[in-house]
Motif scaffolding. Sequence first.
Motif, PDB file in Angstrom:
ATOM      1  N   LEU A 115      15.532  32.245  17.567  1.00 37.76           N
ATOM      2  CA  LEU A 115      16.083  32.055  18.903  1.00 37.76           C
ATOM      3  C   LEU A 115      17.087  33.162  19.195  1.00 37.76           C
ATOM      4  O   LEU A 115      17.931  33.483  18.355  1.00 37.76           O
ATOM      5  N   GLU A 116      17.014  33.732  20.375  1.00 40.81           N
ATOM      6  CA  GLU A 116      17.978  34.752  20.796  1.00 40.81           C
ATOM      7  C   GLU A 116      18.833  34.157  21.910  1.00 40.81           C
ATOM      8  O   GLU A 116      18.417  34.094  23.061  1.00 40.81           O
ATOM      9  N   LEU A 117      20.048  33.752  21.555  1.00 43.26           N
ATOM     10  CA  LEU A 117      20.883  32.990  22.478  1.00 43.26           C
ATOM     11  C   LEU A 117      22.200  33.661  22.840  1.00 43.26           C
ATOM     12  O   LEU A 117      22.866  33.228  23.778  1.00 43.26           O
ATOM     13  N   HIS A 118      22.589  34.702  22.118  1.00 40.30           N
ATOM     14  CA  HIS A 118      23.949  35.218  22.316  1.00 40.30           C
ATOM     15  C   HIS A 118      24.023  36.725  22.548  1.00 40.30           C
ATOM     16  O   HIS A 118      25.052  37.341  22.238  1.00 40.30           O
ATOM     17  N   HIS A 119      22.989  37.316  23.109  1.00 43.75           N
ATOM     18  CA  HIS A 119      23.051  38.703  23.583  1.00 43.75           C
ATOM     19  C   HIS A 119      23.606  39.667  22.528  1.00 43.75           C
ATOM     20  O   HIS A 119      24.533  40.436  22.792  1.00 43.75           O
ATOM     21  N   LYS A 120      23.114  39.580  21.317  1.00 41.54           N
ATOM     22  CA  LYS A 120      23.464  40.474  20.215  1.00 41.54           C
ATOM     23  C   LYS A 120      24.920  40.334  19.754  1.00 41.54           C
ATOM     24  O   LYS A 120      25.441  41.221  19.079  1.00 41.54           O
ATOM     25  N   SER A 121      25.576  39.219  20.094  1.00 39.48           N
ATOM     26  CA  SER A 121      26.921  38.922  19.592  1.00 39.48           C
ATOM     27  C   SER A 121      26.825  37.893  18.476  1.00 39.48           C
ATOM     28  O   SER A 121      25.964  37.013  18.508  1.00 39.48           O
ATOM     29  N   PRO A 122      27.696  37.966  17.473  1.00 34.41           N
ATOM     30  CA  PRO A 122      27.616  37.059  16.325  1.00 34.41           C
ATOM     31  C   PRO A 122      27.655  35.584  16.719  1.00 34.41           C
ATOM     32  O   PRO A 122      28.364  35.186  17.653  1.00 34.41           O
ATOM     33  N   VAL A 123      26.901  34.786  15.982  1.00 37.84           N
ATOM     34  CA  VAL A 123      26.889  33.335  16.165  1.00 37.84           C
ATOM     35  C   VAL A 123      28.034  32.759  15.332  1.00 37.84           C
ATOM     36  O   VAL A 123      28.003  32.804  14.108  1.00 37.84           O
ATOM     37  N   THR A 124      29.041  32.203  15.991  1.00 36.42           N
ATOM     38  CA  THR A 124      30.234  31.749  15.268  1.00 36.42           C
ATOM     39  C   THR A 124      30.092  30.352  14.686  1.00 36.42           C
ATOM     40  O   THR A 124      30.729  30.033  13.681  1.00 36.42           O
ATOM     41  N   GLU A 129      26.711  43.918  29.140  1.00 36.36           N
ATOM     42  CA  GLU A 129      27.168  42.627  29.592  1.00 36.36           C
ATOM     43  C   GLU A 129      27.901  42.750  30.913  1.00 36.36           C
ATOM     44  O   GLU A 129      28.693  43.663  31.121  1.00 36.36           O
ATOM     45  N   SER A 130      27.686  41.799  31.785  1.00 33.09           N
ATOM     46  CA  SER A 130      28.292  41.814  33.113  1.00 33.09           C
ATOM     47  C   SER A 130      29.537  40.947  33.134  1.00 33.09           C
ATOM     48  O   SER A 130      29.567  39.859  32.583  1.00 33.09           O
ATOM     49  N   ASP A 131      30.608  41.450  33.809  1.00 35.26           N
ATOM     50  CA  ASP A 131      31.825  40.670  33.931  1.00 35.26           C
ATOM     51  C   ASP A 131      31.637  39.463  34.840  1.00 35.26           C
ATOM     52  O   ASP A 131      32.381  38.504  34.782  1.00 35.26           O
ATOM     53  N   SER A 132      30.644  39.527  35.707  1.00 41.66           N
ATOM     54  CA  SER A 132      30.427  38.410  36.612  1.00 41.66           C
ATOM     55  C   SER A 132      29.725  37.243  35.939  1.00 41.66           C
ATOM     56  O   SER A 132      29.779  36.128  36.407  1.00 41.66           O
ATOM     57  N   ASP A 133      29.088  37.526  34.809  1.00 42.63           N
ATOM     58  CA  ASP A 133      28.350  36.490  34.081  1.00 42.63           C
ATOM     59  C   ASP A 133      29.317  35.805  33.119  1.00 42.63           C
ATOM     60  O   ASP A 133      29.210  35.936  31.911  1.00 42.63           O
ATOM     61  N   ASP A 134      30.299  35.087  33.660  1.00 42.66           N
ATOM     62  CA  ASP A 134      31.371  34.667  32.790  1.00 42.66           C
ATOM     63  C   ASP A 134      31.810  33.232  32.963  1.00 42.66           C
ATOM     64  O   ASP A 134      32.872  32.882  32.491  1.00 42.66           O
ATOM     65  N   ASP A 135      31.081  32.395  33.652  1.00 38.31           N
ATOM     66  CA  ASP A 135      31.503  31.002  33.620  1.00 38.31           C
ATOM     67  C   ASP A 135      30.298  30.080  33.618  1.00 38.31           C
ATOM     68  O   ASP A 135      29.154  30.512  33.720  1.00 38.31           O
ATOM     69  N   LEU A 136      30.553  28.804  33.493  1.00 35.27           N
ATOM     70  CA  LEU A 136      29.472  27.850  33.308  1.00 35.27           C
ATOM     71  C   LEU A 136      28.551  27.780  34.513  1.00 35.27           C
ATOM     72  O   LEU A 136      27.352  27.569  34.388  1.00 35.27           O
ATOM     73  N   ALA A 137      29.098  27.961  35.689  1.00 38.30           N
ATOM     74  CA  ALA A 137      28.280  27.796  36.884  1.00 38.30           C
ATOM     75  C   ALA A 137      27.313  28.956  37.098  1.00 38.30           C
ATOM     76  O   ALA A 137      26.228  28.780  37.641  1.00 38.30           O
ATOM     77  N   ASP A 138      27.704  30.158  36.671  1.00 33.68           N
ATOM     78  CA  ASP A 138      26.903  31.338  36.990  1.00 33.68           C
ATOM     79  C   ASP A 138      26.120  31.883  35.811  1.00 33.68           C
ATOM     80  O   ASP A 138      25.194  32.674  35.997  1.00 33.68           O
ATOM     81  N   ALA A 139      26.500  31.519  34.581  1.00 32.19           N
ATOM     82  CA  ALA A 139      26.108  32.347  33.459  1.00 32.19           C
ATOM     83  C   ALA A 139      24.842  31.950  32.747  1.00 32.19           C
ATOM     84  O   ALA A 139      24.402  32.661  31.864  1.00 32.19           O
ATOM     85  N   LEU A 140      24.267  30.820  33.006  1.00 34.62           N
ATOM     86  CA  LEU A 140      23.115  30.370  32.230  1.00 34.62           C
ATOM     87  C   LEU A 140      21.961  31.329  32.405  1.00 34.62           C
ATOM     88  O   LEU A 140      21.544  31.624  33.515  1.00 34.62           O
ATOM     89  N   ARG A 141      21.456  31.834  31.304  1.00 35.08           N
ATOM     90  CA  ARG A 141      20.316  32.761  31.342  1.00 35.08           C
ATOM     91  C   ARG A 141      19.116  32.136  30.676  1.00 35.08           C
ATOM     92  O   ARG A 141      19.277  31.483  29.664  1.00 35.08           O
TER      93      ARG A 141
END
Length: 554
Positions: free
Chosen positions: A253-262, A542-554
């Motif tokens: 699964l690719e869920l975090h745009h190449k950022s580590p899974v914490t 990464e986009s700065d606008s893609d930063d909250d729950l309402a807008d960011a779901l990809r």
Amino acid sequence: VECRAAAMASLDDLGVSIVRATPVEDQSTYRYHIQVQLGTATWEVAKRFSDFDRLLQNLSASRYAGLPKLPSKTLLGSPTDQESIDTRKEQLRIILHDLLRRPDTRRSKSLRQFLELNKRRGDASETEEAAPRPLLPEPVRSFEDPRFGVSGLAVAPSVNLILVTHEDSTHLSRLGRVWSVVEPDELGALHLWARDAEGAWKRKHSNTYGIKVRSLCWEDTTRQFFVGLEDGKIEVHAISGGQSPQTSRKAVLELHHKSPVTHLAASPRRLLSLGFDTAMRVIDVRSRELLCGGRLIRRLKNESDYLTCGHLDDEAGRAFVGTSGGDVFVLDLSRNPPDFLHTLELNAGSIAAMRVAGSHFLIAHADCITVMSFEGKGSERRMIKLGCHRAKHLADGDVSILSMAVAPERQLVFGGYSDGSVAIWSNRDGEACIVLRAHQCDVTQIIWLGQEPWGPALYTGGGDGKVTTWRLNANEEDFTFWSPQTFGAEVSNIQAAAATIAPITSSNDTLADFEPAFGNNPDAFRVANPRVNPQALRNAEESDSDDDLADALR
């Protein structure tokens, strides 16, 4: 007669005081005369400063941790003026009382010998039944990959497996792969250990990665485990077979745009995934479809904050998400994107772990474990602080708590620290009753297994690459803190004992907020995670606008 009286008395009834200091024959240093009373027996022992130093070294060599520190030595040798001698006498008395107060060090062989209790009680021989039973947990076995620190641990008796993930956490590895102490293409590993018919443990499966393996979780109902990687991918593995289990990778699964899974947490229905990209994702465990998610960057206090850990309350359909800034977000998972329910503000150190125990919610952060009431969905604002677990001498700014486990049936709480220590609390007490040196550094994982066939046992994973199983010897009646019995007037300036908290299995206790008398400045314990630079992990795309729950779901 004196020896017989001492032998009949309990160590809990011990009275100890440093009554005077006298110079040695050549006037080079001082002896400190310790008056000891046990039952009706009284005697005196004389010790130098170096004897106190040797006592602490012997305790440390015997795996005792969280010990008090000696006052620093003077540049011009031992102090000789009366004011300095009185100051040092008081410092040594407090150290001695700290060691006596804790149940584990009070029963230690080194401290008994230091006070000559073994002679007076008649337990000088190792085989004498009169010698108190040690309280430190005993190591049973260890699994090890010395190349890497432990980043994830799961114990799965139902499939006869212990699952361990590792990552290269050395300081040199942060400079780049060329400078790593391991092979350039080996920065992480997955090991599965199985028990054979003879009871011996053998490595059943291994996989080495060219990137760090950051997180792991096991889901027992579906017999799946999930491995979170540094590149944001999550491997899904399934286990088949009985006592000789087989593993197969089912999906990536690719869920975090190449950022580590914490962090990863799973239930029979959902998988909760958190990443350094400040995103949370929830997927269906069986179909692996994305159920809900989004990014939480607008909820974070600072740009450098990130998501550290989570707790999946599957029954109530909500998630608790901890941050490096000391906040816990509570989110409703029944909608996409999730609804924000509440924020628990601890304001002291990174959130390291969260656990539910009965009616209580335990949060490990900074150098302590905060106990809160656990309320139902929609009543999160009623969650209040009930108490706090701390280890007195693990309250320095360079020590932080990294992991936590609870044993409700034994009313115990466990905490793993960055210096390799494991503290054990009775849930009645705010002060640690046992502190064990379990690893060389970084107790990143800790699990309590209460049921047979593999329990009761404590499992710990450390930065030294070891996973160790510990057998607990202590019972509830052993967790009695010592208080001076004979010299009450003299010890009035000793630190106040930590206030007690409600048992974590109770549902109707109401205790007022409290803080122990030591280490209660929250700013002193704020420790940044040295293993991550969130800005360096940010992708250029990464986009700065893609930063909250309402807008960011990809």
